[in-house]
Design a protein around this motif. Structure first.
Motif, PDB file in Angstrom:
ATOM      1  N   LYS A 179     115.797  30.009 -25.850  1.00  0.00           N
ATOM      2  CA  LYS A 179     115.863  28.545 -25.941  1.00  0.00           C
ATOM      3  C   LYS A 179     116.122  28.124 -27.393  1.00  0.00           C
ATOM      4  N   VAL A 180     115.432  28.784 -28.320  1.00  0.00           N
ATOM      5  CA  VAL A 180     115.667  28.494 -29.743  1.00  0.00           C
ATOM      6  C   VAL A 180     117.134  28.783 -30.089  1.00  0.00           C
ATOM      7  N   ARG A 181     117.650  29.833 -29.462  1.00  0.00           N
ATOM      8  CA  ARG A 181     119.044  30.189 -29.703  1.00  0.00           C
ATOM      9  C   ARG A 181     119.987  29.056 -29.255  1.00  0.00           C
ATOM     10  N   THR A 182     119.685  28.457 -28.128  1.00  0.00           N
ATOM     11  CA  THR A 182     120.466  27.303 -27.664  1.00  0.00           C
ATOM     12  C   THR A 182     120.438  26.187 -28.714  1.00  0.00           C
ATOM     13  N   LEU A 183     119.261  25.970 -29.316  1.00  0.00           N
ATOM     14  CA  LEU A 183     119.129  24.901 -30.320  1.00  0.00           C
ATOM     15  C   LEU A 183     119.911  25.227 -31.591  1.00  0.00           C
TER      16      LEU A 183
END
Lengths: 95, 492
Positions: free
Chosen positions: B383-387
């Motif tokens: 999810k952090v990667r998406t951000l």
């Protein structure tokens, strides 16, 4: 979150890496150091964010379900540590 | 014929076509330079017979007027690329004497275009490292040394052999792979040019896998133009890699020398990290000035999730590594250590075959993927990667064409200097490069100047997906303004 010695032994077994007893304690320290540093991710608000599943926005390509390769057992076995008669040899797994 | 090793790849290509010298002569010049440079430990396998045979074939094709784009160009290949009939180990004991019965797609593309194999290059074991210290063949020396000192320095990692071989004139170009910075950091440490193209630009087929959603191949060269030439040959859609993207490969070389007038260059405030050496800050400002002088428009931008890229990487990369490295089980290839039963055999083989850093990462990866921890670690990291990716998408949507940052937080350090107690200290080397892998973007490292010790420093440019051309145009402006890096004279 942090790991104890029993966790380290359990993880090592799951990863199929034998760990001498003398290495358990140092490994516990190193893993906890890394996990402690990773903990800062808890500050990030991720509610409602989709996890990344594909780096580039694309659909995985499909191909026809057919045999496209093979027929060279000798090549497949060429690097085997122990092979016989087109089989990989491993220690006995069934009685 | 030592001067033949001093040519750029472009000069050698043109000289070969103009029959000023032969492919055999240029191969021999490099083979003899390699022999004299063994103390650097860049090559872990020299392939002189194959080099001479390939060079002879090149000369025959040149004579017939059938020269390919890289005809007769001698290259070094990182030992992560499978080379048919030539030992490939990823610099791990666990692969032992593995002789691939197949060729990686990237190297197959290079041989298709006429390139010549000089040998296999050292790297951190399974590309896990930032100093080339974790190789089972021992460390690589950087040809650069601090002024007035003989202390051996690291060339960076994981593609340390590639960086040293190019900087020490032991090949005209080399392949590397970059999972968190493994091309750009060693390029910066050695005064060479290195580009990690967009994820999906180069096929991963036949490249020993580390973290499949981050791994990408790319070239090392001594000039921006040479990097453009080499990347074109390495690139291309490959049905054997399902993440290889089916887009055309531009002639990247035509982008070199193009004006960047009116281009918007973003300067991200989050890359101004605490304790940044003043020389790196100065070089960064200088780089921005050079681009402005060439007509680019500088804009301050924000990439708010930058600081989370590295910790998220140290979940994603070990998780993927732990599953990719499950294949090394002592059954089909490589090392086998006997055990009381099959599980004992697996455990002993993997304990004896993997080095300490690889074991550490496999254990971390196994832990973050294990039952009960997946959501807290892996899912959150994705999810952090998406951000992180969204941060970049936002600035690109605002019209930014490329982003300028330092390549590394320091210049090359001494061998063993950071091999101490805390693995995180070594991981911080990738602080400026890792965001690019997390978002799948292209990034290039280009030499910008020297620090107070006389060691090279690099600048990084980050581009939009599949817009490597803007990176080549912009990097060449920096190269021209900074002046071509004067590489060390042989002391070896």
């Amino acid at each position: 979150m942090s790991v104890d010695a029993a966790d380290v032994r359990r993880i090592a077994h799951l990863a199929r890496i034998s760990l001498d007893e003398s290495r358990v304690e140092p490994m516990r320290g190193e893993i906890n150091g890394i996990l402690g540093w990773i903990e800062q991710l808890e500050e990030v608000k991720v509610e409602g964010v989709e996890p990344m599943t594909s780096v580039t926005p694309m659909k995985l390509p499909m191909r026809k379900d057919e045999v496209t390769d093979g027929g060279y057992a000798d090549k497949v076995l060429a690097n085997a540590p122990n092979a016989d008669d087109n089989f990989f040899l491993v220690p006995k797994v069934v009685e | 014929m030592a001067e033949l090793t001093r040519l750029t790849l472009a000069e050698a290509r043109d000289g070969l076509r103009g029959k000023k010298f032969s492919a055999r002569e240029i191969a021999d010049a490099h083979l003899s330079a390699i022999e004299k440079a063994r103390v650097l430990n860049a090559y872990i396998l020299e392939t002189p017979d194959r080099a001479r045979a390939m060079a002879a074939d090149s000369d025959a094709r040149i004579a017939k007027g059938e020269a390919g784009p890289l005809e007769g160009i001698p290259l070094g290949i990182k030992d992560l690329f499978a080379t048919e009939g030539v030992r490939t180990t990823a610099c791990s004991k666990i692969l032992g004497n593995f002789i691939p019965p197949y060729e990686s797609s990237v190297t197959a593309n290079l041989w298709r275009d006429g390139a010549v194999l000089l040998g296999k290059l050292n790297n951190d074991e399974f590309a896990m490292g930032s100093s080339n210290d974790t190789s089972c063949f021992g460390p690589v020396q950087n040809p650069w040394r601090r002024r007035g000192s003989n202390a051996p320095l690291v060339p960076g990692g994981s593609s340390g052999g590639s960086a040293t071989a190019v900087a020490a004139h032991l090949c005209l170009g080399a392949t590397g792979t970059d999972t968190g910075g493994s091309i750009r950091q060693p390029a910066a440490f050695t005064g060479t040019v290195g580009i990690k193209p967009t994820y999906g630009r180069c096929s991963r087929w036949g490249v020993v896998a580390f973290a499949s959603s981050l791994d990408q191949a790319g070239p090392f060269t001594r000039t921006v133009r040479d990097a453009a030439i080499l990347l074109r040959s390495m690139s291309g859609h490959d049905p054997k890699d399902s993440t290889s993207v089916d887009v055309g490969v531009p002639d990247f070389e035509t982008a070199v020398g193009k004006s960047i007038k009116g281009r918007k260059i973003g300067i991200p405030k989050e890359y101004r990290v605490p304790n940044m050496p003043t020389e790196i800050e100065k070089l960064w400002l200088q780089g921005a000035e050079w681009l402005k002088a060439a007509g680019a428009e500088l804009v301050d931008i924000s990439l708010p999730h930058t600081k989370y890229a590295l910790p998220a990487y140290y979940i994603v990369a070990p998780a993927e590594a732990s599953s990719n490295l499950a294949r090394y089980d002592g059954v089909r290839y490589g090392l086998r250590e006997d055990g009381a039963n099959i599980v004992g055999m697996y455990e002993k083989t993997r304990s004896a075959g993997f080095g300490p850093e690889v074991q550490r990462r496999v254990l971390i990866g196994t832990y973050v993927l294990s039952a009960g921890y997946y959501d807290a670690y892996y899912l959150r990291a994705q999810k952090v990667r998406t951000l992180i990716k969204r941060d970049f998408e936002t600035v690109f949507a605002d019209g930014v064409d490329a982003i300028l940052t330092p390549a590394t937080p320091s210049s090359a350090f001494a061998i063993g200097e950071k091999a101490g107690a805390d693995p995180v200290e070594m991981y911080l080397n990738d602080i400026f490069t890792v965001t690019v892998n997390m978002a799948g973007l292209p990034g290039i490292s280009v030499p910008g100047g020297l620090d107070e010790h006389g060691l090279p420093l690099g600048l990084q440019l980050i581009g939009r997906p599949f817009d490597e051309e803007t990176l080549f145009s912009t990097a060449e402006v920096i190269e021209r303004a900074a002046g071509r890096m004067k590489l060390p004279e042989p002391w070896w």
